[in-house]
Design a protein around this motif. Structure first.
Motif, PDB file in Angstrom:
ATOM      1  N   LEU A  27      -1.524   0.323  -4.779  1.00 54.83           N
ATOM      2  CA  LEU A  27      -0.691   0.576  -5.954  1.00 54.83           C
ATOM      3  C   LEU A  27      -0.820  -0.563  -6.953  1.00 54.83           C
ATOM      4  O   LEU A  27       0.093  -0.853  -7.693  1.00 54.83           O
ATOM      5  CB  LEU A  27       0.773   0.754  -5.529  1.00 54.83           C
ATOM      6  N   CYS A  30       0.428  -0.366 -10.557  1.00 57.83           N
ATOM      7  CA  CYS A  30       1.271   0.822 -10.615  1.00 57.83           C
ATOM      8  C   CYS A  30       2.660   0.466 -10.102  1.00 57.83           C
ATOM      9  O   CYS A  30       2.865   0.317  -8.897  1.00 57.83           O
ATOM     10  CB  CYS A  30       0.661   1.941  -9.765  1.00 57.83           C
ATOM     11  N   TYR A  31       3.582   0.261 -11.003  1.00 55.81           N
ATOM     12  CA  TYR A  31       4.958  -0.009 -10.597  1.00 55.81           C
ATOM     13  C   TYR A  31       5.915   0.536 -11.654  1.00 55.81           C
ATOM     14  O   TYR A  31       5.551   0.731 -12.801  1.00 55.81           O
ATOM     15  CB  TYR A  31       5.201  -1.489 -10.340  1.00 55.81           C
ATOM     16  N   SER A 104       1.898   6.906 -14.576  1.00 53.91           N
ATOM     17  CA  SER A 104       0.569   6.544 -14.083  1.00 53.91           C
ATOM     18  C   SER A 104       0.609   6.665 -12.576  1.00 53.91           C
ATOM     19  O   SER A 104       1.666   6.866 -11.982  1.00 53.91           O
ATOM     20  CB  SER A 104       0.194   5.123 -14.518  1.00 53.91           C
ATOM     21  N   SER A 105      -0.545   6.558 -11.954  1.00 49.99           N
ATOM     22  CA  SER A 105      -0.559   6.653 -10.499  1.00 49.99           C
ATOM     23  C   SER A 105      -1.555   5.684  -9.916  1.00 49.99           C
ATOM     24  O   SER A 105      -2.545   5.327 -10.548  1.00 49.99           O
ATOM     25  CB  SER A 105      -0.891   8.080 -10.051  1.00 49.99           C
ATOM     26  N   GLY A 106      -1.270   5.239  -8.706  1.00 47.96           N
ATOM     27  CA  GLY A 106      -2.189   4.403  -7.962  1.00 47.96           C
ATOM     28  C   GLY A 106      -3.093   5.305  -7.143  1.00 47.96           C
ATOM     29  O   GLY A 106      -3.020   6.528  -7.208  1.00 47.96           O
ATOM     30  N   GLU A 111       3.496   8.416  -8.168  1.00 50.82           N
ATOM     31  CA  GLU A 111       3.623   8.259  -9.611  1.00 50.82           C
ATOM     32  C   GLU A 111       4.487   7.059  -9.946  1.00 50.82           C
ATOM     33  O   GLU A 111       5.486   6.806  -9.289  1.00 50.82           O
ATOM     34  CB  GLU A 111       4.232   9.512 -10.225  1.00 50.82           C
ATOM     35  N   CYS A 112       4.094   6.348 -10.968  1.00 50.34           N
ATOM     36  CA  CYS A 112       4.854   5.205 -11.458  1.00 50.34           C
ATOM     37  C   CYS A 112       5.214   5.462 -12.915  1.00 50.34           C
ATOM     38  O   CYS A 112       4.477   6.118 -13.632  1.00 50.34           O
ATOM     39  CB  CYS A 112       4.015   3.933 -11.366  1.00 50.34           C
TER      40      CYS A 112
END
Length: 123
Positions: A27, A30-31, A104-106, A111-112
């Protein structure tokens, strides 16, 4: 190519292939959170508070203004409305913001949500 070089190349490629399969789920970058960008750097000590109704507030305190900079992040804040309070030696300013979060996504598929908002310091 010598046998030594061929062997070394094969070992290197195998190592890289092994790394790709080892812990694919990351991730990085991605946070969830909210970044506050100040329009100027306050002189002296200042605080930035993020207040979400029904949740405990989060506060960032900067004792030395230069190392703190003008960008400050509040991790895990994804509320539709946030009150930002900036306290400086010249006073306080309050900003009720409605962040526009981007998803967004890792590589894990999660999903972040992250938003950046600009606010003015007290003058």
């Amino acid at each position: 190519m010598t046998l030594f070089r061929q062997t070394r190349t094969r070992i290197g490629l195998l190592a890289l292939a092994g790394l790709a399969g080892c812990g694919d789920c990351v991730l990085i970058g991605c946070y969830n959170g909210l970044q506050i960008n100040l329009d100027a750097l306050p002189a002296g000590t200042f605080t930035i508070s993020a207040l979400v109704p029904g949740q405990p507030g989060e506060v960032i305190t900067c004792v030395e203004s230069s190392p703190c900079g003008t960008s400050h992040g509040f991790q895990d804040i994804t509320a539709s409305e946030v009150e930002i309070v900036i306290n400086t030696s010249v006073g306080a300013s309050r900003h009720t913001i409605r962040p526009q979060y981007e998803a967004s996504s890792g590589s894990c598929g999660g999903e972040c949500r992250f938003a950046t908002v600009a606010v003015s310091i007290p003058r």
